[in-house]
Design an enzyme around this catalytic site. Structure first.
Site, PDB file in Angstrom:
ATOM      1  N   GLU A 179      -3.434   7.746  -5.138  1.00  0.00           N
ATOM      2  CA  GLU A 179      -3.823   6.834  -6.591  1.00  0.00           C
ATOM      3  C   GLU A 179      -4.886   7.587  -7.479  1.00  0.00           C
ATOM      4  OE1 GLU A 179      -3.350   2.768  -6.294  1.00  0.00           O
ATOM      5  OE2 GLU A 179      -1.601   2.797  -4.883  1.00  0.00           O
TER       6      GLU A 179
ATOM      7  N   HIS B 182      -0.430   0.076 -10.022  1.00  0.00           N
ATOM      8  CA  HIS B 182      -1.144  -0.726  -9.017  1.00  0.00           C
ATOM      9  C   HIS B 182      -1.763  -1.987  -9.698  1.00  0.00           C
ATOM     10  CE1 HIS B 182      -3.565  -0.654  -5.093  1.00  0.00           C
ATOM     11  NE2 HIS B 182      -3.346  -2.101  -5.462  1.00  0.00           N
TER      12      HIS B 182
ATOM     13  N   GLY C 146      -0.752  -5.134  -9.227  1.00  0.00           N
ATOM     14  CA  GLY C 146      -0.328  -6.442  -8.507  1.00  0.00           C
ATOM     15  C   GLY C 146      -1.357  -7.442  -8.869  1.00  0.00           C
TER      16      GLY C 146
ATOM     17  N   ASP D 142       4.830  -0.177  -7.101  1.00  0.00           N
ATOM     18  CA  ASP D 142       3.206  -0.502  -7.630  1.00  0.00           C
ATOM     19  C   ASP D 142       2.075   0.353  -7.132  1.00  0.00           C
ATOM     20  OD1 ASP D 142       1.384  -1.937  -9.544  1.00  0.00           O
ATOM     21  OD2 ASP D 142       0.798  -3.137  -8.088  1.00  0.00           O
TER      22      ASP D 142
ATOM     23  N   ARG E 116       0.919  -1.143  -0.098  1.00  0.00           N
ATOM     24  CA  ARG E 116       0.043  -0.107   0.095  1.00  0.00           C
ATOM     25  C   ARG E 116       0.804   1.359  -0.081  1.00  0.00           C
ATOM     26  NH1 ARG E 116      -3.565  -2.697  -1.972  1.00  0.00           N
ATOM     27  NH2 ARG E 116      -5.547  -3.029  -1.292  1.00  0.00           N
TER      28      ARG E 116
END
Ligand code: NAD
Length: 306
Positions: free
Chosen positions: A261, A280, A282, A256, A232
């Protein structure tokens, strides 16, 4: 009476048919994850969502029949858990669906960082061939530090061991048995930061993990470390990270996830050539998508039928 299930976002067709075939369910799909159709929301007994559907008090007030929310994600950041508790709505997630995908992306970032693949790729695309400018390091025999030895951290650790790395970890809440099974020494956070050549974070977003990597840790972090975060964004203080990058303390960084965001187009993070940034992704594999959908369908079935 049939239970109405409202699916608010992308969901695997096979899992949709699996639910639809069950005589006890009426399954409805919504086109827009952010704006749920009121006529279905008011009568839905269950929602199957992903992170684009925000669950707050306003939505719960309208969904008067709602008993269950299953989110096809591992995190709950998009759900107001206090509100769901207040309204007596059970919340479930699918954290096992993306272990492999998140661990794999973590390793994608590690390899991209240590072999400088991104810079090499840009160079070749630009028609250049300055091989001397691209130098990597070997991983075998070096130390890999894991922060958060849970589902994903454990898998990342196994992959590090396959590369011949010495893995150490910090996780104050994990059982000794997990450390022993993986043959990983349990170290303090400071010890991991001081010894790791590569470090990756796999902790949840909590008050305790917020900015757990900040200026104080960068002061003594192993110089030349490769830093990876696929957990996070709140875990790393990005301003302090930029300061450490300015000072040349880090070899490279793979991220990531970000404090905010999508990442702001003016973010200082975009300035540094030794950063590898992904948006992001993942959990974004076909396999994780199918697994999350089927796990969600199974959980919903177990809740209403079993
Ligand atoms: P998990 O719950 O299995 O593991 C988390 C581990 O962190 C646990 O072992 C816990 O004891 C440990 N932990 C908690 N607080 C800690 C602290 N203060 N210091 C050190 N360790 C601490 O979770 P997981 O499924 O392995 O997921 C890990 C993280 O990855 C989560 O934040 C999850 O949201 C994130 N994630 C991101 C993506 C992505 O798309 N990038 C995909 C999947 C998961």
């Amino acid at each position: 009476m049939k239970k109405k299930i409202l699916i608010t976002d992308r969901f695997a067709q096979d899992s949709f048919l699996y639910l639809q075939q069950h005589s006890q369910f009426e399954v409805v799909r919504s086109d827009n994850p952010q704006h749920l159709p009121l006529e279905h929301l008011v009568s839905a007994h269950a929602l199957i969502i992903r992170s684009r559907t925000k669950i707050d008090e306003e939505l719960l007030k309208k969904a008067r029949q709602l008993q269950l929310i299953v989110t096809c994600t591992s995190g709950f950041d998009h759900i107001d858990l206090e509100a769901t508790q207040k309204w007596g709505v059970t919340v479930m997630h699918t954290p096992t669906a993306n272990i492999e995908s998140a661990a794999q992306l973590t390793w994608g970032l590690v390899l991209s960082c240590v072999n400088n693949i991104q810079a090499a790729h840009k160079m070749v695309k630009a028609g250049e061939w300055n091989r001397d400018q691209i130098t990597g390091i070997e991983l075998a025999g070096r130390n890999y530090g894991i922060v958060g030895l849970g589902r994903i951290g454990s898998r990342v650790a196994e992959l590090a061991q396959a590369f011949g790395m010495n893995v150490v970890a910090y996780d104050p809440y994990q059982e000794d048995e997990v450390f022993e099974r993986l043959h990983i020494p349990r170290l303090s956070y400071e010890e991991v930061l001081k010894t790791a050549d590569v470090i990756s974070f796999h902790v949840p977003k909590t008050l305790e993990t917020e900015h757990m990597l900040n200026r104080s840790q960068f002061e003594y972090i192993h110089r030349g470390i490769v830093l990876i975060n696929t957990s996070r964004g709140s875990v790393i203080n990005e301003n302090d990270l930029c300061e450490a990058l300015e000072k040349g303390w880090l070899r490279s960084v793979g991220l990531d996830v970000y404090e905010k965001e999508p990442l702001n187009r003016n973010s200082n993070l975009l300035k540094y050539p030794n950063l590898v940034l992904t948006p992001h992704i993942g959990a974004n594999t076909e396999d994780a998508f199918f697994k999350a959908s089927q796990i969600a369908a199974n959980k919903l079935m177990a809740f209403f039928v079993d």
